[in-house]
Design a protein around this motif. Structure first.
Motif, mmCIF file in Angstrom:
data_model
loop_
_atom_site.group_PDB
_atom_site.id
_atom_site.type_symbol
_atom_site.label_atom_id
_atom_site.label_comp_id
_atom_site.label_asym_id
_atom_site.label_seq_id
_atom_site.Cartn_x
_atom_site.Cartn_y
_atom_site.Cartn_z
ATOM 1 N N GLN B 5 0.832 -1.196 0.000
ATOM 2 C CA GLN B 5 0.000 0.000 0.000
ATOM 3 C C GLN B 5 0.872 1.253 0.000
ATOM 4 O OE1 GLN B 5 -3.262 0.113 -0.255
ATOM 5 N NE2 GLN B 5 -3.673 -2.078 -0.072
ATOM 6 N N GLN B 6 0.487 2.232 -0.806
ATOM 7 C CA GLN B 6 1.234 3.481 -0.857
ATOM 8 C C GLN B 6 0.350 4.650 -0.481
ATOM 9 O OE1 GLN B 6 3.392 2.299 -4.930
ATOM 10 N NE2 GLN B 6 4.101 4.267 -4.107
ATOM 11 N N SER B 7 0.975 5.671 0.101
ATOM 12 C CA SER B 7 0.269 6.916 0.406
ATOM 13 C C SER B 7 1.237 8.082 0.310
ATOM 14 C CB SER B 7 -0.338 6.838 1.819
ATOM 15 O OG SER B 7 0.703 6.757 2.793
ATOM 16 N N PRO B 8 0.737 9.274 -0.015
ATOM 17 C CA PRO B 8 -0.633 9.536 -0.467
ATOM 18 C C PRO B 8 -0.833 9.084 -1.909
ATOM 19 C CG PRO B 8 0.677 11.527 -0.626
ATOM 20 C CD PRO B 8 1.579 10.485 -0.025
ATOM 21 N N SER B 20 7.678 13.641 0.341
ATOM 22 C CA SER B 20 7.785 12.425 1.156
ATOM 23 C C SER B 20 6.705 11.447 0.750
ATOM 24 C CB SER B 20 7.656 12.772 2.640
ATOM 25 O OG SER B 20 8.748 13.566 3.061
ATOM 26 N N LEU B 21 7.112 10.239 0.361
ATOM 27 C CA LEU B 21 6.211 9.200 -0.089
ATOM 28 C C LEU B 21 6.322 8.003 0.855
ATOM 29 C CD1 LEU B 21 7.235 10.945 -2.622
ATOM 30 C CD2 LEU B 21 6.508 9.010 -3.993
ATOM 31 N N ASN B 22 5.189 7.326 1.067
ATOM 32 C CA ASN B 22 5.161 6.227 2.028
ATOM 33 C C ASN B 22 4.695 4.924 1.394
ATOM 34 O OD1 ASN B 22 5.737 7.756 4.584
ATOM 35 N ND2 ASN B 22 3.942 8.856 3.852
ATOM 36 N N CYS B 23 5.157 3.827 1.992
ATOM 37 C CA CYS B 23 4.823 2.501 1.483
ATOM 38 C C CYS B 23 4.820 1.526 2.652
ATOM 39 C CB CYS B 23 5.856 2.083 0.441
ATOM 40 S SG CYS B 23 5.742 0.385 -0.141
ATOM 41 N N SER B 84 8.423 15.261 -11.380
ATOM 42 C CA SER B 84 6.994 15.005 -11.527
ATOM 43 C C SER B 84 6.799 13.690 -12.269
ATOM 44 C CB SER B 84 6.319 16.142 -12.304
ATOM 45 O OG SER B 84 6.410 17.353 -11.591
ATOM 46 N N ALA B 85 6.147 12.736 -11.615
ATOM 47 C CA ALA B 85 6.032 11.392 -12.167
ATOM 48 C C ALA B 85 5.172 10.555 -11.237
ATOM 49 C CB ALA B 85 7.417 10.743 -12.307
ATOM 50 N N LEU B 86 4.949 9.315 -11.640
ATOM 51 C CA LEU B 86 4.263 8.330 -10.806
ATOM 52 C C LEU B 86 5.345 7.472 -10.134
ATOM 53 C CD1 LEU B 86 1.508 7.112 -10.008
ATOM 54 C CD2 LEU B 86 1.619 5.726 -12.088
ATOM 55 N N TYR B 87 5.282 7.360 -8.819
ATOM 56 C CA TYR B 87 6.284 6.616 -8.064
ATOM 57 C C TYR B 87 5.665 5.337 -7.505
ATOM 58 C CZ TYR B 87 9.323 10.650 -8.311
ATOM 59 O OH TYR B 87 10.126 11.677 -8.768
ATOM 60 N N PHE B 88 6.359 4.234 -7.748
ATOM 61 C CA PHE B 88 5.907 2.942 -7.255
ATOM 62 C C PHE B 88 6.888 2.389 -6.231
ATOM 63 C CE2 PHE B 88 2.298 2.057 -9.816
ATOM 64 C CZ PHE B 88 2.539 2.569 -11.092
ATOM 65 N N CYS B 89 6.330 1.789 -5.212
ATOM 66 C CA CYS B 89 7.081 0.985 -4.266
ATOM 67 C C CYS B 89 6.883 -0.475 -4.670
ATOM 68 C CB CYS B 89 6.535 1.242 -2.867
ATOM 69 S SG CYS B 89 7.147 0.137 -1.585
ATOM 70 N N ALA B 90 7.938 -1.275 -4.571
ATOM 71 C CA ALA B 90 7.835 -2.701 -4.855
ATOM 72 C C ALA B 90 8.490 -3.469 -3.721
ATOM 73 C CB ALA B 90 8.494 -3.048 -6.185
#
Lengths: 113, 112
Positions: B5-8, B20-23, B84-90
């Motif tokens: 799960q990622q947020s926001p 700051s991105l969370n996973c 500026s982009a879409l960031y994915f956590c894996a």
């Protein structure tokens, strides 16, 4: 840098039609993957393979078949396409298992009408 | 059910600011994490991996992993419009024959 080439880049087909998406990687990677990307779902794995002739099931395999004919080539088959399979499809490859970097192609936009 | 799960879902920061991105993983077997970035019209590309507790820094990007809580974050300092982009956590487990599972993504917009 690892190269993964997908074809076609865009495809429109009718409901019930047959579609084959192609992927070739030129880096002798063992693992190849097919993902679909949908808003709100991120990237979801359909099928993957760790060598020619090998096929493993991912998280969303229903309605899809795949075949790895060589080390380089991996195909995704939709034999009875449905509108729910409208999506952006990515092929990817990696050298070893799950802890190595995954290299993605540019994607195929598939629309089923 | 999504195991990563990622947020926001989306985030807007001013140029030069901190993003700051969370996973979070819901599967305790997932101990290894990657961050990928996807620009419009392209496939995702790996930014960095983190396998050990603590911080890992690569240029303007810092990842932080807390294995006890299965939480990983990505911090981008001095954000640029090109970020500026879409960031994915894996996330992945150690066993061969398995694969990385991707999250739902965070869309980052850096405003000039």
């Amino acid at each position: 840098e690892a190269a993964v080439t997908q074809s076609p880049r865009n495809k429109v087909t009718v409901t019930g039609g047959n579609v084959t998406l192609s992927c070739r990687q030129t880096n002798s990677h063992n693992y190849m993957y097919w993902y679909r990307q949908d808003t709100g779902h991120g990237l979801r794995l359909i099928h993957y393979s760790y060598g020619a002739g090998n096929l493993q099931i991912g998280d969303v395999p229903d309605g899809y078949k795949a075949t790895r004919t060589t080390q380089e080539d991996f195909f995704l088959l939709l034999e009875l396409a449905s509108p729910s399979q409208t999506s952006l499809y990515f092929c990817a490859s990696s050298d070893q298992g799950p802890n190595t970097e995954v290299f993605f192609g540019k994607g195929t936009r598939l629309t089923v009408v | 059910q999504q195991k990563v799960q990622q947020s926001p879902e989306s985030l807007s920061v001013p140029e030069g600011g901190m993003a700051s991105l969370n996973c979070t993983s819901s599967d305790r077997n997932f101990q290894y994490f990657w961050w990928y970035r996807q620009h419009s019209g392209e496939g995702p590309k790996a930014l960095m991996s983190i396998f050990s507790d603590g911080d890992k820094k690569e240029g303007r990007f810092t990842a932080h992993l807390n294995k006890a809580s299965l939480h990983v974050s990505l911090h981008i300092r001095d954000s640029q419009p090109s970020d500026s982009a879409l960031y994915f956590c894996a996330a992945s487990e150690t066993n061969s024959g398995t694969y990385q599972r991707f999250g739902t993504g965070t869309k980052l917009q850096v405003v000039p």
